[in-house]
Design an enzyme around this catalytic site. Structure first.
Site, PDB file in Angstrom:
ATOM      1  N   ASP A  84       0.817  -1.226   0.000  1.00  0.00           N
ATOM      2  CA  ASP A  84       0.000   0.000   0.000  1.00  0.00           C
ATOM      3  C   ASP A  84       0.847   1.271   0.000  1.00  0.00           C
ATOM      4  O   ASP A  84       2.080   1.216  -0.037  1.00  0.00           O
ATOM      5  CB  ASP A  84      -0.958  -0.068   1.211  1.00  0.00           C
ATOM      6  CG  ASP A  84      -2.316   0.553   0.906  1.00  0.00           C
ATOM      7  OD1 ASP A  84      -2.421   1.348  -0.029  1.00  0.00           O
ATOM      8  OD2 ASP A  84      -3.286   0.237   1.647  1.00  0.00           O
ATOM      9  N   ASP A 106      -9.383   3.772  -3.848  1.00  0.00           N
ATOM     10  CA  ASP A 106     -10.167   2.613  -3.409  1.00  0.00           C
ATOM     11  C   ASP A 106     -11.587   2.605  -3.993  1.00  0.00           C
ATOM     12  O   ASP A 106     -12.241   3.645  -4.063  1.00  0.00           O
ATOM     13  CB  ASP A 106     -10.327   2.625  -1.876  1.00  0.00           C
ATOM     14  CG  ASP A 106      -9.051   2.195  -1.164  1.00  0.00           C
ATOM     15  OD1 ASP A 106      -8.019   1.983  -1.833  1.00  0.00           O
ATOM     16  OD2 ASP A 106      -9.104   2.082   0.071  1.00  0.00           O
TER      17      ASP A 106
END
Ligand SMILES: *[C@@H]1O[C@H](CO)[C@@H](O)[C@H](O)[C@H]1NC(C)=O
Ligand SMILES: *[C@@H]1O[C@H](CO)[C@@H](O)[C@H](O)[C@H]1NC(C)=O
Length: 424
Positions: free
Chosen positions: A180, A235
């Protein structure tokens, strides 16, 4: 192509002058794959310039990830029960083999050897034991870390700890790493992502490297030599607005994807309740066509029959897993805000996967003209419906038309029955 397009425009303007129609411009094809019969619109010229070459991801990865449904509410029990459910439902046999733990598996501090530590409350048996359990079922285990100081949920990140973390993951038997982008210290991702690639490689264990940089610095342009997939967007969330926006953003990078490295428009929301059956069917169809990773994001221990029907559609999965590996894309739009859409991509055997997608708020008909698919208008095509699981036409010529409800799609495989001279 020219003439069939004109006919379509004329025909649409005859119905209502308000309807606009245009062919989405796409760059010319540079061929480095099996020549499909439709060869002008499915550009993949950028594919293969950057290749990680670790032997993985010859087709997009399939599996499950904990984040979309569970977020931080995970434990070894949840992961084990999910492993059991992937097998019991038949999903594992269909190819959903990666069982990926997202953020929150680790404790908030490293140990005295500077190693990451599984959260002792939620993963008391440790990740190695979990990996053994998962492997015994024929599945693969994925884990999560971050190219920054902390993960998004403020667990220790892996920046400047790449080697020690990669070694630990490999020693546990981890098969996949999602990496991430939180708390990244403002350092360029082109500097932050390579050290983990090198560290994973140095372990000698083959580990899928999933780069999750959120598309901030256009990773399609540079991540192919680093990872097996790269997120192209922020996202996803469980809504029609998010899903459609992400599909469009991911579409832009189609020419960069191929075997070994894929654009990643984020995990599936199918089954999480925020969209209708038809919207989820469209989500799954478009993700499959775009050669996206198919990572289920719902609770597979308690799926409805509708959810199961969507994610187990073998014919749609076969489009995603087709070895030609060319990302399908939006090839034609019309209607208000371009809401009537034709998406398509070439498959092995000169076939074409086609999705007709009504993103308008009312029922409508959508026409796929052969020109928009790179076919000569005289080509005779057999049409198989992948949601009805039946052949609907054996000899379609020039165009194919279907009517569908708002937010619905239909998905087909077109198989040309004749190949004219200009196409050979
Ligand atoms: C390490 O990188 C080399 C060169 O790209 C590759 O051939 C090899 O398969 C990689 N090994 C692992 C374990 O990823
Ligand atoms: C989901 O994403 C859409 C599109 O980006 C956005 O408008 C919406 O606010 C998001 N919803 C949530 C709950 O974050």
């Amino acid at each position: 192509m020219e003439s069939s397009m004109c006919i379509l425009i004329l025909c649409l303007s005859a119905i209502t002058p308000a309807i606009r129609a245009r062919v989405v411009p796409v760059p010319p094809l540079l061929q480095n794959y099996e020549k499909p019969s439709s060869n002008v619109i499915f550009d993949n010229s950028m594919y293969g310039l950057l290749q990680l070459n670790n032997g993985l991801a010859r087709t997009p990865p399939m599996g499950w990830n904990s984040w979309n449904f569970f977020a931080c509410d995970i434990s070894e029990t949840v992961i084990k029960e999910t492993a059991d459910a992937l097998v019991a439902t038949g999903l594992a046999d269909l190819g959903y083999v990666y069982l990926n733990i997202d953020d929150c598996w680790s404790a908030s501090e490293r140990n005295s050897q500077d190693e990451l530590v599984p959260d002792p409350k939620t993963f008391p048996s440790g990740i190695k034991a979990l990996a053994d359990y998962v492997h015994e079922k024929g599945l693969k285990l994925g884990i999560y870390s971050d190219a920054g100081r902390f993960t998004c949920q403020v667990r220790p990140g892996s920046i400047y700890h790449e080697n020690v973390d990669a070694k630990l993951f490999a020693s546990w038997g981890v098969d996949f790493l999602k990496y991430d982008n939180c708390y990244n210290l403002g350092i360029n991702p082109k500097e932050r992502y390579p050290p983990m690639r090198n560290a994973l490689n140095a372990t000698g264990r083959t580990i899928f490297y999933s780069i999750c940089e959120w598309g901030v610095d256009d990773p399609a342009l540079w991540a192919g030599e680093l990872g097996n997939s790269w997120r192209t967007t922020d996202d996803i969330n469980d809504s029609w607005a998010s899903m459609t926006m992400i599909a469009d953003l991911n579409d832009k990078w189609a020419a960069y994807a191929g075997p070994g490295g894929w654009n990643d428009p984020d995990m599936l929301e199918v089954g999480n309740g925020g969209m209708t059956y038809q919207e989820y069917r469209a989500h799954f169809s478009i993700w499959a066509l775009m050669k996206a990773p198919l990572l289920i994001g719902c609770d597979v221990r308690s799926m409805t029959a509708e959810t199961l029907e969507i994610v187990t559609n073998k014919e749609v999965i076969a489009v995603n897993q087709d070895p030609l590996g060319v990302q399908g894309r939006k090839v034609y739009v019309s209607g208000t805000d371009d809401c009537l859409q034709v998406w398509a991509g070439p498959l092995t055997g000169h076939r074409i996967a086609v999705v007709l997608w009504n993103r308008c708020s009312k029922a409508a008909s959508i026409t796929a003209a052969w020109g928009a698919l790179g076919l000569e208008s005289s080509t005779s095509v057999s049409v198989r419906d992948l949601w009805k699981h039946e052949d609907v036409l054996t000899d379609a010529v020039a165009s194919f038309r279907a009517r569908m409800d708002a937010h619905s799609c239909e998905m087909y495989i077109f198989t040309p029955q004749t190949v004219s001279h200009s196409e050979v």
